[in-house]
Each structure stands twice: as structure tokens, then as C-alpha cells.
Scaffold this motif. Structure first.
Motif, PDB file in Angstrom:
ATOM      1  N   UNK A   1      -5.425   6.335   3.288  1.00 17.22           N
ATOM      2  CA  UNK A   1      -4.451   6.865   2.339  1.00 17.22           C
ATOM      3  C   UNK A   1      -3.219   7.427   3.038  1.00 17.22           C
ATOM      4  N   UNK A   2      -3.431   8.152   4.133  1.00 14.25           N
ATOM      5  CA  UNK A   2      -2.297   8.748   4.847  1.00 14.25           C
ATOM      6  C   UNK A   2      -1.380   7.681   5.418  1.00 14.25           C
ATOM      7  N   UNK A   3      -1.957   6.685   6.088  1.00 14.48           N
ATOM      8  CA  UNK A   3      -1.144   5.611   6.655  1.00 14.48           C
ATOM      9  C   UNK A   3      -0.449   4.813   5.566  1.00 14.48           C
ATOM     10  N   UNK A   4      -1.151   4.576   4.460  1.00 14.80           N
ATOM     11  CA  UNK A   4      -0.578   3.793   3.369  1.00 14.80           C
ATOM     12  C   UNK A   4       0.604   4.511   2.730  1.00 14.80           C
TER      13      UNK A   4
ATOM     14  N   UNK B   1       8.003   1.933  -8.022  1.00 11.41           N
ATOM     15  CA  UNK B   1       7.001   1.548  -9.017  1.00 11.41           C
ATOM     16  C   UNK B   1       6.149   0.373  -8.555  1.00 11.41           C
ATOM     17  N   UNK B   2       6.708  -0.469  -7.711  1.00  9.25           N
ATOM     18  CA  UNK B   2       5.992  -1.650  -7.229  1.00  9.25           C
ATOM     19  C   UNK B   2       4.716  -1.268  -6.479  1.00  9.25           C
ATOM     20  N   UNK B   3       4.717  -0.097  -5.875  1.00 11.58           N
ATOM     21  CA  UNK B   3       3.566   0.307  -5.064  1.00 11.58           C
ATOM     22  C   UNK B   3       2.308   0.500  -5.891  1.00 11.58           C
ATOM     23  N   UNK B   4       2.464   0.778  -7.184  1.00 15.22           N
ATOM     24  CA  UNK B   4       1.291   0.982  -8.026  1.00 15.22           C
ATOM     25  C   UNK B   4       0.450  -0.285  -8.120  1.00 15.22           C
ATOM     26  N   UNK B   5       1.081  -1.464  -8.036  1.00 24.16           N
ATOM     27  CA  UNK B   5       0.311  -2.707  -8.041  1.00 24.16           C
ATOM     28  C   UNK B   5      -0.601  -2.766  -6.818  1.00 24.16           C
ATOM     29  N   UNK B   6      -0.072  -2.345  -5.686  1.00 23.05           N
ATOM     30  CA  UNK B   6      -0.853  -2.372  -4.441  1.00 23.05           C
ATOM     31  C   UNK B   6      -2.036  -1.415  -4.526  1.00 23.05           C
ATOM     32  N   UNK B   7      -1.789  -0.218  -5.046  1.00 22.72           N
ATOM     33  CA  UNK B   7      -2.880   0.746  -5.162  1.00 22.72           C
ATOM     34  C   UNK B   7      -3.921   0.286  -6.183  1.00 22.72           C
TER      35      UNK B   7
ATOM     36  N   UNK C   1      -7.519   0.845  -4.412  1.00 22.71           N
ATOM     37  CA  UNK C   1      -8.621   1.427  -5.185  1.00 22.71           C
ATOM     38  C   UNK C   1      -9.889   0.575  -5.137  1.00 22.71           C
ATOM     39  N   UNK C   2      -9.807  -0.750  -5.358  1.00 22.39           N
ATOM     40  CA  UNK C   2     -11.022  -1.563  -5.202  1.00 22.39           C
ATOM     41  C   UNK C   2     -11.615  -1.471  -3.802  1.00 22.39           C
ATOM     42  N   UNK C   3     -10.756  -1.420  -2.777  1.00 19.03           N
ATOM     43  CA  UNK C   3     -11.264  -1.311  -1.413  1.00 19.03           C
ATOM     44  C   UNK C   3     -12.009   0.007  -1.215  1.00 19.03           C
TER      45      UNK C   3
ATOM     46  N   UNK D   1     -18.154   0.932   1.072  1.00 16.69           N
ATOM     47  CA  UNK D   1     -19.220   1.795   1.587  1.00 16.69           C
ATOM     48  C   UNK D   1     -18.806   3.232   1.796  1.00 16.69           C
ATOM     49  N   UNK D   2     -17.711   3.652   1.171  1.00 17.97           N
ATOM     50  CA  UNK D   2     -17.268   5.041   1.301  1.00 17.97           C
ATOM     51  C   UNK D   2     -18.209   5.978   0.559  1.00 17.97           C
TER      52      UNK D   2
END
Length: 262
Positions: free
Chosen positions: A80-83, A176-182, A187-189, A194-195
């Protein structure tokens, strides 16, 4: 500024260092706020899920749930921090503040800028991951010197997700485009890697998908180390992360050249 771009592999010079240092000096003004912000979500997971939900669960893979969750929390926070740094902060410097444009009017090249951004995002993820490790140590959840090897895993994980974030940054027309990536990837990742639970609980098809995710490789390295064991197939996991990070940074560089230098 040259009005062309190439598909060649990035070849940064030592001028990446001033880019990294510039970002560090700006961040230094808000360092404590940034660190506390990066710690908030992982601590909520650890205290809420680890102690709260964990008290209701049996041992997971032979260890208490909070210990199982610890490695996943470190890796997820690193991601999350790097992203966030490679998306929101880098986009601000590239598109809104025009910082990159100013730097490109110096002897520094775009490869230097991107490499400096990549390493800065990885540095922030290392600071965030290290802070969480200190919290785990204070909670008595770390009892082996092998846990120190989690630090290189954090750096490598930060580099991978910073490189992936820079790809999205090169394509984004707005924040706003970043929400597609998340929504479609991050989120699926987070849920499949295994988190929060063993990937063995997933259906076979999803297990196959999870096995190729970079976050899953990071968790597979960090979890045994935090439990005082050397990870199985460590070479495979390291190679997968290195390959993903290298390919992602090359793609990010090519796409950013196309955006800024054409």
C-alpha cells in the motif's frame, strides 16, 4: 526536451540521487504524520483481527492467528505504501506540480527521474514496514533473528509495487483513474494472496491465480521468516518478484517516455 521515445531498457545515471533526495527533503516536513498514517491501517488489522477475531479462531497453520496475520500485515502495508507513493504522489509531481518537467530541464533524463521515484517509493515502504516490525517486536510476536531477513523482502516488495504503480501513473489522465487499479487489482490481490487466510482455503482455480501474484510471493517469504523458519522455495519466490519488478519498471519507463517525450 527531446520529442521522441524508445523501447530500450531504462539506463539511469547517478542523477537519480538528486530526485530521491528532493522527495526525501519534502517528505521530511511531514515525516511523523506520514509514518503514523502508514501505521494506522496495519495496527487496526493487527489489533482488531489479530486479537479480536483471532481469539475466536483455532491455530492457523499451527500458529495463533495473530502470528499468522503479522506477516500478511507487513507485506500488505508495504504494498500500500509503495502503491500510494507511485500513484498519487508521483502523479502530483508529474502532472499537477510539473516537478518532473522542471527536473527534465536539467542534465537529468527521464530514466533518472523514474528510477529516483522508484527508489523513493521503496524507501517509504521500507520505513513503513520497519515501523510495523518494531510494533510486532514490542507485542512479543517476533522471537527469531531470522526476522531481520524480512527487511530485504520489504525492499524488494516495495520496488515491485512501486514499478507497477508507475505503469498506472503513466496511463492515468487524473487521480480518479487510480480507483480502477485499486478495485480491479490491489483489493483482489489483498484478499487472494494469503494475507488474512491460507491460500489453501481457496478453490483450486483461485489458488492457481494466487500463486502468480507478487503479494503472494512476498507473503510466502515473510511469513516463515517471522516464525523463525527459512522459507521453502525461496529462490522461486525471489525470482518471481525480481522478474515482475524488472518487467514492470521497463514497461513504466516506456509508457512514461511515450507520455512525456513524444
Amino acid at each position: 526536451m527531446a520529442r521522441h521515445y524508445s523501447l530500450s531498457f531504462p539506463r539511469p545515471s547517478r542523477l537519480w540521487w538528486p530526485v530521491w533526495r528532493r522527495n526525501a527533503l519534502v517528505w521530511k516536513k511531514l515525516a511523523w504524520t506520514s509514518v503514523l498514517g502508514n501505521l494506522a491501517d496495519p495496527l487496526i488489522y493487527m489489533l482488531g483481527l489479530g486479537y479480536g477475531l483471532g481469539a475466536l479462531l483455532p491455530a492457523v497453520d499451527g500458529v495463533p492467528y495473530i502470528i499468522f496475520l503479522a506477516a500478511g500485515t507487513v507485506c500488505a502495508s508495504t504494498m500500500n505504501t509503495a502503491t500510494f507513493e507511485a500513484l498519487y504522489s508521483a502523479f502530483s509531481r508529474m502532472h499537477v506540480q510539473k516537478t518532473w518537467e522542471a527536473i527534465l530541464n536539467t542534465p537529468a533524463r527521464l530514466d533518472d527521474v523514474l528510477f529516483g521515484e522508484l527508489l523513493w517509493a521503496a524507501t517509504k515502504s521500507l520505513l513503513s514496514g520497519s515501523a510495523i516490525l518494531l510494533v510486532l517486536l514490542a507485542l512479543g510476536l517476533i522471537g527469531s533473528p531470522l526476522a531481520l531477513w524480512v527487511l530485504p523482502v520489504i525492499v524488494l516488495t516495495g520496488l515491485v509495487f512501486a514499478a507497477l504503480g508507475l505503469i498506472v501513473n503513466a496511463l492515468a489522465p487524473s487521480y480518479d483513474f487510480f480507483m480502477y487499479y485499486f478495485t480491479l487489482l490491489v483489493t483482489p490481490m489483498l484478499l487472494l494472496s494469503g494475507v488474512f487466510f491460507p491460500t489453501s482455503q481457496l478453490p483450486p482455480a483461485l489458488q492457481a491465480v494466487a500463486g502468480g501474484l507478487p503479494l503472494a510471493h512476498a507473503v510466502a517469504l515473510a511469513r516463515p521468516l517471522l516464525q523463525g523458519q527459512w522459507p521453502a522455495d525461496s529462490g522461486t519466490h525471489l525470482l518471481a518478484l525480481l522478474a515482475t519488478g524488472t518487467a514492470a519498471f521497463w514497461i513504466a519507463t516506456v509508457l512514461t517516455r511515450r507520455r512525456l517525450l513524444r
